[in-house]
Scaffold this active site. Structure first.
Site, PDB file in Angstrom:
ATOM      1  N   ASP A   1     -13.688  39.853 -24.301  1.00 28.93           N
ATOM      2  CA  ASP A   1     -13.650  38.053 -23.312  1.00 28.93           C
ATOM      3  C   ASP A   1     -12.703  37.640 -24.001  1.00 28.93           C
ATOM      4  OD1 ASP A   1     -13.697  37.402 -20.970  1.00 28.93           O
ATOM      5  OD2 ASP A   1     -14.878  36.094 -21.345  1.00 28.93           O
ATOM      6  N   SER A   2     -12.255  36.491 -23.070  1.00 30.11           N
ATOM      7  CA  SER A   2     -11.777  35.784 -23.900  1.00 30.11           C
ATOM      8  C   SER A   2     -12.628  34.904 -24.443  1.00 30.11           C
ATOM      9  CB  SER A   2     -10.659  34.871 -22.472  1.00 30.11           C
ATOM     10  OG  SER A   2     -11.482  34.379 -22.114  1.00 30.11           O
TER      11      SER A   2
ATOM     12  N   TYR B   1      -7.256  32.784 -21.390  1.00 36.75           N
ATOM     13  CA  TYR B   1      -5.775  33.639 -21.026  1.00 36.75           C
ATOM     14  C   TYR B   1      -5.494  33.990 -20.064  1.00 36.75           C
ATOM     15  CZ  TYR B   1      -7.717  37.066 -25.436  1.00 36.75           C
ATOM     16  OH  TYR B   1      -7.863  36.829 -26.704  1.00 36.75           O
ATOM     17  N   GLY B   2      -6.582  32.907 -18.976  1.00 29.62           N
ATOM     18  CA  GLY B   2      -5.747  33.012 -17.334  1.00 29.62           C
ATOM     19  C   GLY B   2      -4.829  32.332 -17.271  1.00 29.62           C
TER      20      GLY B   2
ATOM     21  N   CYS C   1     -13.056  40.946 -19.798  1.00 32.18           N
ATOM     22  CA  CYS C   1     -12.157  39.881 -19.427  1.00 32.18           C
ATOM     23  C   CYS C   1     -11.370  39.953 -17.496  1.00 32.18           C
ATOM     24  CB  CYS C   1     -11.212  39.556 -20.268  1.00 32.18           C
ATOM     25  SG  CYS C   1      -9.941  38.099 -19.238  1.00 32.18           S
ATOM     26  N   ASN C   2     -10.917  39.863 -16.804  1.00 33.22           N
ATOM     27  CA  ASN C   2     -10.415  40.329 -15.527  1.00 33.22           C
ATOM     28  C   ASN C   2      -8.447  39.846 -16.022  1.00 33.22           C
ATOM     29  OD1 ASN C   2     -12.516  40.801 -12.717  1.00 33.22           O
ATOM     30  ND2 ASN C   2     -13.666  38.872 -14.686  1.00 33.22           N
ATOM     31  N   THR C   3      -8.345  38.759 -16.963  1.00 33.82           N
ATOM     32  CA  THR C   3      -6.827  38.421 -15.932  1.00 33.82           C
ATOM     33  C   THR C   3      -6.796  39.875 -17.848  1.00 33.82           C
ATOM     34  OG1 THR C   3      -7.847  36.858 -16.259  1.00 33.82           O
ATOM     35  CG2 THR C   3      -5.149  36.692 -17.490  1.00 33.82           C
TER      36      THR C   3
ATOM     37  N   GLU D   1     -18.337  26.750 -18.075  1.00 32.75           N
ATOM     38  CA  GLU D   1     -18.299  26.599 -18.289  1.00 32.75           C
ATOM     39  C   GLU D   1     -19.713  24.980 -19.429  1.00 32.75           C
ATOM     40  OE1 GLU D   1     -15.135  26.618 -21.630  1.00 32.75           O
ATOM     41  OE2 GLU D   1     -15.364  29.136 -21.388  1.00 32.75           O
TER      42      GLU D   1
ATOM     43  N   CYS E   1     -13.436  37.372 -12.110  1.00 34.03           N
ATOM     44  CA  CYS E   1     -12.947  35.935 -13.232  1.00 34.03           C
ATOM     45  C   CYS E   1     -15.123  36.065 -13.172  1.00 34.03           C
ATOM     46  CB  CYS E   1     -12.976  34.740 -12.644  1.00 34.03           C
ATOM     47  SG  CYS E   1     -12.661  33.744 -14.147  1.00 34.03           S
ATOM     48  N   THR E   2     -15.269  36.739 -15.049  1.00 33.57           N
ATOM     49  CA  THR E   2     -16.248  36.195 -15.799  1.00 33.57           C
ATOM     50  C   THR E   2     -16.685  35.098 -15.624  1.00 33.57           C
ATOM     51  OG1 THR E   2     -14.840  35.728 -17.062  1.00 33.57           O
ATOM     52  CG2 THR E   2     -15.269  37.893 -17.459  1.00 33.57           C
ATOM     53  N   HIS E   3     -16.541  34.098 -15.182  1.00 31.05           N
ATOM     54  CA  HIS E   3     -17.449  33.110 -15.288  1.00 31.05           C
ATOM     55  C   HIS E   3     -17.996  32.460 -13.718  1.00 31.05           C
ATOM     56  CE1 HIS E   3     -15.216  32.106 -19.003  1.00 31.05           C
ATOM     57  NE2 HIS E   3     -15.068  30.650 -18.998  1.00 31.05           N
TER      58      HIS E   3
HETATM   59  N1  DGL Z   1     -12.531  35.781 -18.648  1.00 32.14           N
HETATM   60  C1  DGL Z   1     -11.636  35.145 -17.949  1.00 32.14           C
HETATM   61  C2  DGL Z   1     -11.356  36.165 -16.545  1.00 32.14           C
HETATM   62  O1  DGL Z   1     -11.978  36.812 -16.796  1.00 32.14           O
HETATM   63  C3  DGL Z   1     -11.448  33.837 -17.262  1.00 32.14           C
HETATM   64  C4  DGL Z   1     -11.276  32.458 -18.238  1.00 32.14           C
HETATM   65  C5  DGL Z   1      -9.948  32.599 -18.889  1.00 32.14           C
HETATM   66  O2  DGL Z   1      -9.536  32.098 -18.458  1.00 32.14           O
HETATM   67  O3  DGL Z   1     -10.246  33.512 -20.006  1.00 32.14           O
HETATM   68  O4  DGL Z   1     -10.158  36.663 -16.219  1.00 32.14           O
END
Ligand code: DGL
Length: 266
Positions: A9-10, A41-42, A72-74, A151, A183-185
């Site tokens: 993940d990011s 990453y988003g 990571c979804n992005t 976070e 999104c992971t968060h």
């Molecule tokens: N991990 C990213 C996602 O799931 C969220 C955090 C980021 O923007 O890196 O898209």
């Protein structure tokens, strides 16, 4: 010796995916890479995210992983194909399982997706949901402030509620009955998102967690679960390992004393 599953993940957020996988497949060894030096990453371009994703994947290959989860979804939205072409092990993203779970959950066929700007711009959830069922209407909404709120551990109360009200309004206007957390968060804000959405909609809403959906899809794919022992979690980060350790427990949902966290360079 059994090979581990690689996850990247990011940053921290993908631990929600690691946690769901560890719960579904407790005997699997996991190697998690959080690219904390380059998070988020988003907000970045697809080209940049693809480059970063390839760097993470190549590093995880050196741990002799048997499959790769793009938590990571992005990165799943923009880099999955590039990774699947490059790697000769299975590469699984979080968008397809989340999309499928959304299609199964909805009654009205109106699905909202909350995600980063990069994921929304990629159109990946629309493609995946309509690939499952063409009649679905998909409404994707960027919700960038949820990332720092998660976070910070600021997941209930006035501030996240205000952010949720703002982000959910467009989804309420089109009367979705299901919201995919793309999104992971966002799973950390699950309760606030659910409650605010239900209040604004005036009816209940189903929240789909793409981390849970990915773990369920993986355990289905694996068939017979691996027998123990195993169940280790090794963590690699590209920056600030101490800070990562301090926040990791929130994303893993348990105290993390003794976690094996190693700083690496990519
Ligand atoms: N991990 C990213 C996602 O799931 C969220 C955090 C980021 O923007 O890196 O898209």
């Amino acid at each position: 010796m059994a090979k581990p599953i690689g996850i990247f993940d990011s940053g921290l957020g993908g631990l929600t995916v690691a946690r769901a996988i560890a719960a579904a497949l407790p005997a699997e060894d996991l190697v998690y890479l959080g690219d904390t030096a380059r998070v988020p990453y988003g907000t970045r371009s697809a080209e940049t995210v693809i480059k970063y994703a390839i760097g993470c994947a190549d590093r995880l290959l050196s741990y002799d992983i048997k499959l790769l989860i793009v938590a990571c979804n992005t990165a799943s939205g923009v880099a999955l194909e590039a990774l699947q072409t490059r790697l000769d092990i299975p590469v699984i993203g979080v968008i397809q399982p989340g999309a499928r779970a959304g299609v199964w959950a909805t009654r009205s066929g109106r699905i909202g997706v909350l995600a980063t700007a990069g994921t929304v711009a990629s159109g990946a959830y629309e493609r995946a949901i309509q690939g499952e069922n063409q009649t679905m209407r998909v409404f994707a909404q960027p919700a960038p402030l949820f990332v720092p709120l998660a976070e910070e551990g600021w997941v209930t109360g006035e501030v996240p509620r205000l952010a949720a009200q703002r982000y959910l309004r467009p989804l309420v206007e089109v009367d979705v009955d299901t919201i995919v957390l793309g999104c992971t968060h966002y799973p950390l804000l699950n309760e606030t998102i659910h409650d605010v959405a239900a209040e604004l909609l005036g009816h209940d809403v189903i929240i789909v967690d793409s981390a849970e959906a990915t773990a369920a899809a993986l355990s289905e794919m694996q068939g017979e679960p691996r027998a123990g022992p195993g169940g280790s979690l090794r963590i690699l980060v590209t920056d600030l390992p101490g800070q990562f350790a301090a926040s990791a427990s929130r994303f893993l949902g348990k105290p993390v004393q003794g976690l094996d966290i190693e700083a690496i360079d990519l």
